[in-house]
Design a protein around this motif. Structure first.
Motif, PDB file in Angstrom:
ATOM      1  N   ALA A 246       0.844  -1.200   0.000  1.00 23.34           N
ATOM      2  CA  ALA A 246       0.000   0.000   0.000  1.00 23.34           C
ATOM      3  C   ALA A 246       0.874   1.242   0.000  1.00 23.34           C
ATOM      4  CB  ALA A 246      -0.922   0.027   1.215  1.00 23.34           C
ATOM      5  N   ILE A 247       0.244   2.363  -0.299  1.00 21.60           N
ATOM      6  CA  ILE A 247       0.844   3.664  -0.062  1.00 21.60           C
ATOM      7  C   ILE A 247      -0.076   4.318   0.956  1.00 21.60           C
ATOM      8  CG2 ILE A 247       1.245   5.968  -1.046  1.00 21.60           C
ATOM      9  CD1 ILE A 247       3.260   3.993  -2.050  1.00 21.60           C
ATOM     10  N   CYS A 248       0.518   5.021   1.919  1.00 18.90           N
ATOM     11  CA  CYS A 248      -0.319   5.597   2.972  1.00 18.90           C
ATOM     12  C   CYS A 248      -0.129   7.107   3.028  1.00 18.90           C
ATOM     13  CB  CYS A 248       0.046   4.976   4.319  1.00 18.90           C
ATOM     14  SG  CYS A 248      -1.094   5.428   5.628  1.00 18.90           S
ATOM     15  N   ILE A 249      -1.254   7.815   3.142  1.00 16.92           N
ATOM     16  CA  ILE A 249      -1.209   9.255   3.334  1.00 16.92           C
ATOM     17  C   ILE A 249      -1.965   9.619   4.605  1.00 16.92           C
ATOM     18  CG2 ILE A 249      -1.021   9.862   0.882  1.00 16.92           C
ATOM     19  CD1 ILE A 249      -4.106  10.366   1.002  1.00 16.92           C
TER      20      ILE A 249
ATOM     21  N   PRO B 160      -3.196  -0.315  -3.203  1.00 14.38           N
ATOM     22  CA  PRO B 160      -4.116   0.774  -2.859  1.00 14.38           C
ATOM     23  C   PRO B 160      -3.416   1.930  -2.153  1.00 14.38           C
ATOM     24  CG  PRO B 160      -4.300  -0.989  -1.259  1.00 14.38           C
ATOM     25  CD  PRO B 160      -3.322  -1.465  -2.293  1.00 14.38           C
ATOM     26  N   ILE B 161      -4.060   3.089  -2.164  1.00 15.00           N
ATOM     27  CA  ILE B 161      -3.633   4.206  -1.328  1.00 15.00           C
ATOM     28  C   ILE B 161      -4.547   4.211  -0.109  1.00 15.00           C
ATOM     29  CG2 ILE B 161      -3.534   6.723  -1.145  1.00 15.00           C
ATOM     30  CD1 ILE B 161      -2.788   6.769  -4.115  1.00 15.00           C
ATOM     31  N   ILE B 162      -3.953   4.089   1.055  1.00 15.26           N
ATOM     32  CA  ILE B 162      -4.763   4.062   2.275  1.00 15.26           C
ATOM     33  C   ILE B 162      -4.497   5.329   3.080  1.00 15.26           C
ATOM     34  CG2 ILE B 162      -4.847   1.545   2.379  1.00 15.26           C
ATOM     35  CD1 ILE B 162      -2.660   1.787   4.603  1.00 15.26           C
ATOM     36  N   GLU B 163      -5.354   5.566   4.096  1.00 13.48           N
ATOM     37  CA  GLU B 163      -5.210   6.776   4.906  1.00 13.48           C
ATOM     38  C   GLU B 163      -4.985   6.399   6.360  1.00 13.48           C
ATOM     39  OE1 GLU B 163      -8.754   9.162   4.220  1.00 13.48           O
ATOM     40  OE2 GLU B 163      -8.932   8.055   2.314  1.00 13.48           O
TER      41      GLU B 163
ATOM     42  N   CYS C 146       4.023  11.055   1.948  1.00 14.88           N
ATOM     43  CA  CYS C 146       3.485   9.770   1.488  1.00 14.88           C
ATOM     44  C   CYS C 146       4.417   8.661   1.939  1.00 14.88           C
ATOM     45  CB  CYS C 146       3.409   9.734  -0.044  1.00 14.88           C
ATOM     46  SG  CYS C 146       2.205  10.845  -0.720  1.00 14.88           S
ATOM     47  N   LEU C 147       3.807   7.602   2.424  1.00 14.07           N
ATOM     48  CA  LEU C 147       4.607   6.520   2.991  1.00 14.07           C
ATOM     49  C   LEU C 147       4.333   5.235   2.239  1.00 14.07           C
ATOM     50  CD1 LEU C 147       6.231   5.334   5.522  1.00 14.07           C
ATOM     51  CD2 LEU C 147       3.975   4.964   6.516  1.00 14.07           C
ATOM     52  N   LYS C 148       5.412   4.556   1.867  1.00 18.75           N
ATOM     53  CA  LYS C 148       5.191   3.233   1.281  1.00 18.75           C
ATOM     54  C   LYS C 148       5.054   2.235   2.419  1.00 18.75           C
ATOM     55  CE  LYS C 148       9.706   1.120   0.079  1.00 18.75           C
ATOM     56  NZ  LYS C 148       9.335  -0.143   0.619  1.00 18.75           N
TER      57      LYS C 148
END
Length: 874
Positions: free
Chosen positions: A227-230, A255-258, A270-272
RNA sequence: GGGAUGUUAGCUCAGUUUGGUUCAGAGCACUUGCUUGACAGGCAAGGGGUCGCUGGUUCGAGUCCGGUACAUCCCACCA
């Protein structure tokens, strides 16, 4: 006199240690009428050799145990060694490698055979070395954490805790050492700052030409991203919510998660997320139900799940992937970055966070009494400042990973069937029975390959040294355990406060429902003069055995104790040992002096009578100080009290006072007193300097078969008369002034002087005068005479002394010195007067303080008077 | 990032709980003088610190309170 002017420790140390052993003075047994006193040694690694840390630590233990023995307690110091799984296995592997044998070519059984062989041959060297420093351990009780009964105890505890639900097996992110191919506990990981690079990598957004940039120091792990996290509150990235991105090079969609966990300020915000290779990401992955993709092999190389660069080592892969990303146009920028990286304490390999099946102890509940009873001082930590650290650790305690991928140690009693189901059992038969009872298949069982963390055995140490069966059967009346446990003091390094001390306390409340020891004395770390930790690689660690050969065991022992208050690091300097040796020599020569006197039945001179009375009081006062220091575990201060009592009070004052003139005899009464004083001094010296004290004890007078100082009675506390001590202080001050006068006036101590005393007629017939005459070399004392011109005057407690110098001195220099002194006292007097004139001081200060200030005023005035008189008479 | 502890003589440390004679201390090192009939691995005497810095409370602060600098240690390990 045939005795050497120097004390030779080599001549006596071995002799006495052998006799102590033969007479059984070290061994302790249950004696209900006696109070027990017990210390268990922090078991050194079985592979260990004596270093300065052991030297300090064990000297302190020996001091405590020897004093307790002399206090009439049943003193028991239990020695032993620790199997130290990682350290020992590493040594055996290295030894095999030298023989050209690889561990991987051996079966477990073959390897263990080599290991035991090695242990029998080299293990326990350290215990022999401890004997050199005089350690009075009960060697009959020597214990090893892999003795058969100890082994069983460890297994019993594992099974018991498992049944109680404190032990579980779980998939957890652990510290993996790719070089040692083993899991490490958090405490076996050292973090260091490392200069590295921060890569800003563009991840294409699916269905768009735009991309997201993340920052990472580990580009080789992008293939494991899930995921990528914001941060949901990040205004910059609102448009990304719900979208997906493609991992560069392998084009996998994630996915991009929060999550608010993400720091907006760091990197790009942004964090991988790589749950299989990062602890925080793992937690994040669990929370958001992300997949786990593990792309690393046990040895740190990439596996086929990485899809690219398979088989490459992680660090080579990092370089290669950076190049591939660059070529693919995915690199936004690269920055220099300092990051904190974990290294294996054993192999120094970079730690890899890794998911793995491990065994754990659930800590939260089991630690409760251990925390409480330290915080409420049931168990005292010395110094108390460690309570804070202890509290902090215990409140934030995490589950304890107890499995280690090694062979040397206690093998985990867990069994697996073909289906991978697991039972915990002591033997295979029991395991079969359990599987059957569970209606599970019980054929071709395999025992868990791992062994237990070393601390999982040493946390039982204080109990297991007395009774190993207690964990299985409860206390069946083992009297040793009942008598000596809880033990009294534990002496150890603060580094292992959590590894070991805390866990012993936990185990003790779990299995004995009581404390394991009452006091924990935490030593400091022995460092070199520059404050660096002593280590093999720096080569800054002296060999304690060589030091003892050079300075004597007693010299090194006291040298180390001179400057090592509890909890303070010791900056070791060989000079300290020299000081210790010199002290031994001083004691030796005091003995030579006394032993050389001839006695006669003559009347005891008054000055000797006074000298003996004074010293007896002074000794009793020092004894009280000594007991106080020991009660507070101030070992250095205790030693200093003995040191000064012997060197200053006994040698410099007492012996000089009673010393007969050359060739003259000493009266029998004084001589007997001197011998008995000497004996009591040797006794209080003995815990610190066991060898020389034993030697002189036997030289001082004939002893019977079992009359050794090691088992002599500690001198009882006696009252002392401060009046006597004050009188002596007066004499000493007068003598010092006389000597000072000689010194300042260049008058030889051999030249007798005359002296006048004014306004103290009561001194006329006193024995004080005899002592002053003797030590000050005064030939004649007159009373209430006008001072002769050219006299030096001084005042002690309102008594005026005057020494006529008859023009023997340089008047100019003398005048200058006197003027300087007068000036000083005048300044002092002004300050006092000012205070006394201050209305607010006079109104609010307590009466004692005001009285004291007034006395200061009159004293200062008298001093100035006397000095002015000297000045005017010059 | 969180927490703890410390800073007093050249060095290693006491003293701070309960403010005023243990208040400025100890050991080592240093200086000077001693072939002193036990010890030169010794003896005697001496010099040396505005108690990290800075405000405050108080008649009075090394000691109590605030701030600050530096050092050490522990915990966490933000890509």
């Amino acid at each position: 006199m045939s005795l050497s002017t120097k004390y030779n420790p080599g001549d006596v140390e071995g002799k006495w240690y052998k006799q102590w052993l033969e007479k059984g003075f070290f061994s302790a047994t249950v004696k209900p009428q006696k109070e027990p006193y017990c210390i268990v040694i922090p078991p050194p690694n079985v592979t260990g050799v004596l270093h300065m840390g052991h030297m300090l630590n064990n000297t302190i233990q020996d001091v405590l145990i020897r004093r307790a023995r002399m206090l009439g307690k049943e003193a028991c110091w239990v020695p032993g060694t620790d199997h130290a799984s990682i350290a020992t296995e590493a040594r055996v592997v290295a030894m095999l490698r030298e023989k050209g044998i690889k561990k991987s070519d051996l079966t477990r059984e073959q390897f263990l055979e080599y290991a035991w062989e090695w242990k029998e041959k080299y293990g326990g060297i350290i215990l022999e070395q401890l004997k050199k420093l005089g350690a009075s351990c009960d060697w009959n009780r020597t214990k090893f954490t892999m003795d058969a009964d100890y082994y069983d105890a460890v297994i019993d505890v594992f099974i018991d805790l498992y049944r109680k639900g404190y032990i579980y097996r779980g998939l957890r992110m652990i510290n993996w050492d790719p070089a040692g191919k083993t899991a490490l506990s958090d405490d076996e990981v050292n973090y260091r700052d490392v200069q590295s690079k921060l890569f800003y990598i563009n991840y294409p957004i699916e269905g768009s030409t735009e991309f997201v940039t993340i920052a990472t120091v580990r580009p080789e792990t992008i293939m494991a991203d899930t995921a990528i996290c914001i941060n949901p509150n990040d205004g910059r990235y609102q448009h990304l919510k719900g979208k997906r991105v493609l991992i560069p090079l392998i084009n996998r969609s994630i996915p991009i998660i929060e999550d608010e966990y993400v720091t907006m300020e760091f990197g790009t915000g942004c964090l991988k997320v790589t749950p299989a290779h990062d602890v925080n990401d793992y937690e994040l992955g669990k929370k958001h139900n992300l997949d786990l993709i593990d792309i690393l092999n046990e040895d740190g190389s990439l596996n086929e799940k990485a899809q690219i660069l398979v088989g490459e080592d992680r660090f080579i892969a990092r370089k290669k992937i950076a190049k591939l990303l660059e070529e693919g146009g995915y690199i936004n920028k690269v920055e220099d970055y300092k990051s904190n990286v974990g290294f294996s304490e054993r192999t120094d390999a970079v730690i890899e966070p890794r998911l793995s099946m491990q065994w754990f102890v659930r800590m939260k509940e089991i630690t409760k009494p251990a925390l409480e009873n330290v915080m409420n001082d049931t168990i005292r930590l010395i110094p108390a400042k460690f309570k804070n650290t202890y509290n902090h650790w215990m409140e934030n305690v995490r589950d304890w990973c107890i499995s280690r991928q090694l062979w040397w140690g206690h093998r985990i009693p867990a069994w697996y069937n073909e289906a991978g189901e697991c039972v915990v059992a002591r033997t295979e038969e029991e395991a079969v029975a359990q599987f059957k009872a569970n209606n599970q298949k019980a054929n071709s069982l395999k025992q868990d390959e791992d062994v237990l963390d070393t601390w999982f055995s040493s946390w039982l140490w204080p109990i297991a040294v007395f009774d190993c069966s207690v964990f299985k059967d409860g206390n069946k009346g083992n009297t040793d355990l009942n008598y000596f446990y809880p033990t009294n003091d534990l002496v150890t390094a603060p580094e292992i406060l959590f590894f070991w001390v805390a866990r012993m306390i936990i185990a003790s409340y779990e299995y004995r429902n009581t404390l394991p020891f009452k006091n924990v004395y935490l030593t400091g770390i022995v460092r070199d003069k520059q404050g660096r930790k002593m280590s093999k690689s720096l080569g800054n660690s002296p060999d304690p055995l060589e030091l003892m050969a050079k300075y004597g065991a007693d010299g090194v022992r006291t040298g180390m104790l001179f400057s090592s208050p509890a909890g303070n690091d010791l900056l070791f300097d060989e000079k300290l040992c020299e000081q210790g040796r010199n002290f031994a020599n001083k004691v030796w020569n005091a003995f030579r002096l006394v032993k050389g006197w001839n006695t006669e039945n003559i009347v005891q001179p008054v000055e000797n009578e006074l000298a003996c009375t004074w010293f007896e009081n002074r000794r009793n006062q020092a004894m009280a100080e000594l007991d106080d220091h020991f009660g507070k575990f101030r070992i250095s201060d205790a030693l200093m009290t003995v040191y000064k009592l012997i060197w200053e009070d006994f040698c410099s004052w007492y012996l000089e006072m009673i010393k007969p003139g050359f060739g003259k005899p000493i009266d029998q009464v004084t001589y007997d007193k001197a011998i008995s004083f000497f004996e009591s001094l040797l006794k209080i010296l003995h815990p610190f300097m066991p060898f020389i004290s034993e030697e002189l004890w036997h030289e001082l007078r004939p002893r019977t078969e079992r009359e050794y100082i090691i088992v002599a009675e500690w001198p009882a506390a006696m009252p002392f008369d401060t009046g006597v001590l004050n009188k002596a202080a007066f004499i000493f001050e007068a003598i010092t002034e006389i000597r000072n006068t000689r010194n300042a006036s260049n008058l030889s101590p051999k030249e007798p002087l005359k002296m006048v005393i004014n306004n103290n007629a009561s001194l006329k017939d006193s024995s004080f005068l005899a002592i002053i005459k003797k030590l000050g070399n005064i030939s004649e004392i007159q009373f209430n005479q006008p001072a002769a011109p050219g006299s030096i005057n001084f005042v002690i407690q309102s008594t005026e002394f005057s020494i006529p110098l008859n023009g023997k001195v340089d008047a100019g220099a003398q005048r200058e010195a006197l003027q300087k002194e007068i000036e000083y006292h005048r300044g002092f007097l002004t300050a006092v007067n000012k205070k006394l004139a201050n209305e607010r001081f006079m109104n609010s200060a307590p009466p004692e303080v005001i009285t004291m200030e007034k006395k200061k005023k009159t004293d200062a005035e008298a001093k100035i008077n006397a000095l002015e008189k000297s000045l005017s008479e010059l």
